[in-house]
Write a protein that holds these residues in place. Structure first.
Motif, PDB file in Angstrom:
ATOM      1  N   GLU A 161       7.548   6.524 -16.888  1.00 17.92           N
ATOM      2  CA  GLU A 161       8.836   6.152 -16.298  1.00 17.92           C
ATOM      3  C   GLU A 161       9.323   7.238 -15.337  1.00 17.92           C
ATOM      4  OE1 GLU A 161      10.978   3.327 -16.346  1.00 17.92           O
ATOM      5  OE2 GLU A 161       8.936   2.659 -16.787  1.00 17.92           O
ATOM      6  N   LYS A 162       9.143   8.520 -15.723  1.00 11.69           N
ATOM      7  CA  LYS A 162       9.533   9.602 -14.819  1.00 11.69           C
ATOM      8  C   LYS A 162       8.690   9.579 -13.550  1.00 11.69           C
ATOM      9  CE  LYS A 162      11.331  12.867 -18.239  1.00 11.69           C
ATOM     10  NZ  LYS A 162      11.139  14.199 -18.893  1.00 11.69           N
ATOM     11  N   ILE A 163       7.415   9.304 -13.710  1.00  4.79           N
ATOM     12  CA  ILE A 163       6.548   9.218 -12.536  1.00  4.79           C
ATOM     13  C   ILE A 163       6.954   8.042 -11.659  1.00  4.79           C
ATOM     14  CG2 ILE A 163       4.171   8.831 -11.778  1.00  4.79           C
ATOM     15  CD1 ILE A 163       3.265  10.328 -14.306  1.00  4.79           C
ATOM     16  N   ARG A 164       7.269   6.921 -12.295  1.00  2.18           N
ATOM     17  CA  ARG A 164       7.683   5.741 -11.521  1.00  2.18           C
ATOM     18  C   ARG A 164       8.974   6.026 -10.755  1.00  2.18           C
ATOM     19  NH1 ARG A 164      10.788   1.021 -12.232  1.00  2.18           N
ATOM     20  NH2 ARG A 164      11.500   1.726 -14.270  1.00  2.18           N
ATOM     21  N   ARG A 165       9.934   6.694 -11.405  1.00  3.65           N
ATOM     22  CA  ARG A 165      11.202   6.988 -10.720  1.00  3.65           C
ATOM     23  C   ARG A 165      10.984   7.961  -9.560  1.00  3.65           C
ATOM     24  NH1 ARG A 165      13.283   6.783 -16.101  1.00  3.65           N
ATOM     25  NH2 ARG A 165      13.188   9.061 -16.305  1.00  3.65           N
ATOM     26  N   ALA A 166       9.994   8.848  -9.702  1.00  4.97           N
ATOM     27  CA  ALA A 166       9.699   9.786  -8.620  1.00  4.97           C
ATOM     28  C   ALA A 166       9.014   9.114  -7.442  1.00  4.97           C
ATOM     29  CB  ALA A 166       8.820  10.923  -9.139  1.00  4.97           C
ATOM     30  N   THR A 167       8.652   7.845  -7.612  1.00  7.31           N
ATOM     31  CA  THR A 167       7.977   7.091  -6.557  1.00  7.31           C
ATOM     32  C   THR A 167       8.969   6.465  -5.588  1.00  7.31           C
ATOM     33  OG1 THR A 167       6.263   6.602  -8.180  1.00  7.31           O
ATOM     34  CG2 THR A 167       6.210   5.295  -6.203  1.00  7.31           C
ATOM     35  N   THR A 168      10.257   6.556  -5.872  1.00 10.24           N
ATOM     36  CA  THR A 168      11.279   5.917  -5.051  1.00 10.24           C
ATOM     37  C   THR A 168      11.154   6.322  -3.587  1.00 10.24           C
ATOM     38  OG1 THR A 168      12.772   5.950  -6.943  1.00 10.24           O
ATOM     39  CG2 THR A 168      13.762   5.577  -4.786  1.00 10.24           C
ATOM     40  N   PRO A 206       0.809  -1.230   0.000  1.00 10.88           N
ATOM     41  CA  PRO A 206       0.000   0.000   0.000  1.00 10.88           C
ATOM     42  C   PRO A 206       0.839   1.276   0.000  1.00 10.88           C
ATOM     43  CG  PRO A 206      -0.880  -1.597   1.561  1.00 10.88           C
ATOM     44  CD  PRO A 206       0.441  -2.133   1.108  1.00 10.88           C
ATOM     45  N   ASP A 207       1.983   1.252   0.691  1.00  5.68           N
ATOM     46  CA  ASP A 207       2.822   2.455   0.727  1.00  5.68           C
ATOM     47  C   ASP A 207       3.346   2.800  -0.662  1.00  5.68           C
ATOM     48  OD1 ASP A 207       2.436   2.812   3.414  1.00  5.68           O
ATOM     49  OD2 ASP A 207       4.270   1.752   4.011  1.00  5.68           O
ATOM     50  N   ALA A 208       3.703   1.790  -1.441  1.00  4.66           N
ATOM     51  CA  ALA A 208       4.183   2.042  -2.799  1.00  4.66           C
ATOM     52  C   ALA A 208       3.074   2.625  -3.664  1.00  4.66           C
ATOM     53  CB  ALA A 208       4.727   0.761  -3.416  1.00  4.66           C
ATOM     54  N   LEU A 209       1.846   2.137  -3.480  1.00  7.29           N
ATOM     55  CA  LEU A 209       0.722   2.684  -4.239  1.00  7.29           C
ATOM     56  C   LEU A 209       0.498   4.144  -3.872  1.00  7.29           C
ATOM     57  CD1 LEU A 209      -1.770   2.669  -6.021  1.00  7.29           C
ATOM     58  CD2 LEU A 209      -3.007   1.463  -4.209  1.00  7.29           C
ATOM     59  N   ARG A 210       0.546   4.454  -2.586  1.00  6.80           N
ATOM     60  CA  ARG A 210       0.355   5.847  -2.174  1.00  6.80           C
ATOM     61  C   ARG A 210       1.472   6.732  -2.739  1.00  6.80           C
ATOM     62  NH1 ARG A 210      -1.404   3.035   2.547  1.00  6.80           N
ATOM     63  NH2 ARG A 210      -3.556   3.624   3.149  1.00  6.80           N
ATOM     64  N   ARG A 211       2.720   6.219  -2.744  1.00  7.56           N
ATOM     65  CA  ARG A 211       3.819   7.015  -3.300  1.00  7.56           C
ATOM     66  C   ARG A 211       3.623   7.238  -4.785  1.00  7.56           C
ATOM     67  NH1 ARG A 211       7.109   3.335  -0.577  1.00  7.56           N
ATOM     68  NH2 ARG A 211       8.025   2.646  -2.566  1.00  7.56           N
ATOM     69  N   TRP A 212       3.123   6.230  -5.505  1.00  3.37           N
ATOM     70  CA  TRP A 212       2.884   6.394  -6.946  1.00  3.37           C
ATOM     71  C   TRP A 212       1.790   7.430  -7.182  1.00  3.37           C
ATOM     72  CZ3 TRP A 212      -0.781   6.298 -10.689  1.00  3.37           C
ATOM     73  CH2 TRP A 212      -0.316   6.281 -12.020  1.00  3.37           C
TER      74      TRP A 212
END
Length: 429
Positions: free
Chosen positions: A231-238, A210-216
Motif C-alpha cells: 500500500e505504501k508503494i502504491r501510494r508512492a506511485t501517485t 504504461p506510465d502507471a506501470l513505470r511509476r509503480w
C-alpha cells in the motif's frame, strides 16, 4: 570483461553436478543475466525459440529437438510450453543424463501442469555477483562458513566505497557492462522499456497505462531493502496530477514482474519453534539487480556518496546507498548459495513485528541450522552494527552456524566476540 569471452559463473558447479544425474536442466532467470551463454558452454545443438524459424520448426515437430545431437539447448522454451512435457516424457523413456538444457526468462501462465519434479532440475541464474565481476579472487568462502567450522579469516581488498558505488550503478548484466556513462544508462532504460512494452504482452498481460506501470516500478525501486507495505508503494506511485493506481491494477503488475524474474524479493524467515516472539512476515523488496533500481529512481554516484536519496519517498533505516549496497550483497549471496554442494540452502531475512530487531540475511541449511548475515555500509563495524546478530544468536543457540557482517572495509577478520567481518569484495562461493 571481454565481449564474447565466457566468464565462469558460480552456478557452473551446480550445472555440471546436475548433468551427471538429470536428463534435463532448466536454467531460469531474468533476461540478460547470461542464461544462454552459460548453457551454450555445454550444448552441442541449439534451438533459439525467440527466432521465428526455430520456433516454427519446434512447433511443427518436437522430434527435431528430441533426436538432435546432445546436449540439446532449447533457449526461451516458454515460447512453446509443450516442449517441456515432451522433454519430461523423453526422460521417462530413458534419456541419458545431461541430454537437455532449457533456458527461460519468464514463467508462463500456461506452463505445463506437470512440474517435471524429479525429472527436470531447475536452477536460478541471477546477474553477476561481485566475485564474478572482480579480478581479485575472494578469500572467504560462503560454503566454508556454511560448513560450520568457523574458519579463520584473512585477505585484503583494494575495493573502496567508490568502486562499490560503481558496481551498483554498472550492474551485473554481462552484455551491458561494456557500456559507460550515458550509453550505459540508456541501455538500462531500454531494458526497462522492453519489460513494459514487450515482455508484458508476451505474458498475455495487457498494460492499459504504461506510465502507471513505470511509476509503480520506480516506487518499488525506492523501497529496495525495506519491508514497506505494498500500500505504501502504491501510494508512492501517485502521479503529478494526483492519479493513484488502483490496487486491482498494481497487483497484476507485481505478479507479472515476478514471473519475469524482475522482482526478486527475500522472503521472511520463521524458525521451526516459535521462540522469538512475534515476527514480521513481510518480504524484503529487491529488484533482480540494484542497477535497475538505481536507474529507475535516477540515482547518481554523486548523490549516493553524498547520502542523498532519489525517487519517491519511502521510509527506510539508513541511506539509499546503504539499501542498494545491501541489495548488491544479497544478489551475491544468492549466487554463491546456488553453488552449494548439498541441497541449495534457503535465503531469508528476519524482522520482529515492530522492527526492534532485524537480520538482513539468514541462510538456512537443510538441517535447519542457519548462517546469520548483516550488511553494513561501514568499513569498521562497531558493537551497534552487530547487535542484532548477537541478539538472534543468543536466542537460537547451537542452531547458529556462524555470524557474519559484510562491510565496505579492506580486511577480513574476526571480532573478539567471534563475528566474522568480511568485505563484500572478499566473499565468494
Amino acid at each position: 570483461m571481454v565481449p564474447g569471452i565466457y566468464r565462469p559463473r558460480a552456478v557452473d558447479r551446480t550445472l555440471d553436478r546436475y548433468r551427471r544425474s538429470f536428463s534435463a536442466i532448466a536454467i531460469e532467470g531474468a533476461k540478460g543475466v547470461g542464461k544462454t551463454a552459460t548453457a551454450r558452454q555445454r550444448a552441442a545443438t541449439v534451438f533459439k525459440l525467440d527466432e521465428p524459424e526455430a520456433l516454427a520448426i519446434v512447433q511443427a515437430d518436437h522430434r527435431r529437438v528430441l533426436d538432435a545431437r546432445p546436449p540439446v539447448l532449447v533457449d526461451e522454451w516458454q515460447r512453446h510450453p509443450p516442449i517441456w512435457d515432451a522433454i519430461r516424457n523423453a526422460d521417462d523413456d530413458g534419456a541419458a543424463p545431461g541430454t537437455f538444457l532449457l533456458t527461460g526468462s519468464a514463467d508462463p501462465r500456461d506452463a505445463p501442469a506437470h512440474t517435471g519434479a524429479g525429472r527436470i532440475a531447475r536452477v536460478r541464474l541471477r546477474p553477476l555477483s561481485l566475485a564474478e565481476r572482480l579480478d581479485a579472487p575472494p578469500t572467504v568462502s560462503l560454503a566454508g562458513l556454511l560448513a560450520g567450522d568457523r574458519p579463520a579469516l584473512d585477505g585484503d581488498s583494494d575495493v573502496d566505497l567508490e568502486r562499490y558505488v560503481d558496481e551498483i550503478l554498472l550492474g551485473g548484466f554481462p552484455g551491458l557492462r561494456r557500456y559507460e556513462g550515458q550509453t550505459h544508462r540508456a541501455q538500462l532504460g531500454s531494458y526497462l522499456d522492453l519489460v513494459v512494452e514487450k515482455d508484458f504482452p508476451q505474458l498475455g498481460q495487457r498494460v492499459r497505462n504504461p506510465d502507471a506501470l513505470r511509476r509503480w516500478m520506480t516506487a518499488y525501486a525506492a523501497a529496495t531493502a525495506t519491508t514497506a507495505s505494498f500500500e505504501k508503494i502504491r501510494r508512492a506511485t501517485t502521479s503529478n496530477d494526483g492519479d493513484e493506481p488502483a490496487r486491482t491494477t498494481v497487483i497484476p503488475y507485481r505478479d507479472a514482474l515476478r514471473r519475469l524474474y524482475v522482482l526478486d524479493p527475500v522472503p521472511a524467515w520463521r524458525p521451526a519453534a516459535g521462540s522469538l516472539g512475534e515476527l514480521g512476515d513481510a518480504e524484503k523488496h529487491h529488484l533482480v539487480d540494484p542497477a535497475l533500481a538505481a536507474r529507475l529512481v535516477r540515482a547518481t554516484k554523486g548523490r549516493l556518496l553524498d547520502g542523498a536519496s532519489s525517487g519517491p519517498a519511502i521510509p527506510r533505516d539508513g541511506t539509499q546507498l546503504g539499501a542498494l549496497f545491501e541489495s548488491l550483497v544479497t544478489l551475491s549471496v544468492r549466487a554463491y548459495v546456488s553453488a552449494a554442494e548439498a541441497a541449495e540452502p534457503e535465503v531469508r531475512h528476519l524482522r520482529t513485528h515492530r522492527g526492534e530487531h532485524e537480520v538482513d540475511l539468514i541462510v538456512e541449511r537443510e538441517d535447519g541450522d542457519v548462517l546469520l548475515i548483516e550488511v553494513k555500509l561501514t568499513a569498521v563495524p562497531d558493537d551497534r552494527d552487530v547487535a542484532h546478530l548477537n541478539w538472534l544468536a543468543g536466542r537460537l543457540g547451537d542452531q547458529v552456524i556462524d555470524r557474519v557482517i559484510v562491510t565496505t572495509g579492506r580486511a577480513a577478520y574476526r571480532r573478539p566476540d567471534g563475528v566474522a567481518v568480511v568485505p563484500a569484495a572478499l566473499l565468494g562461493p
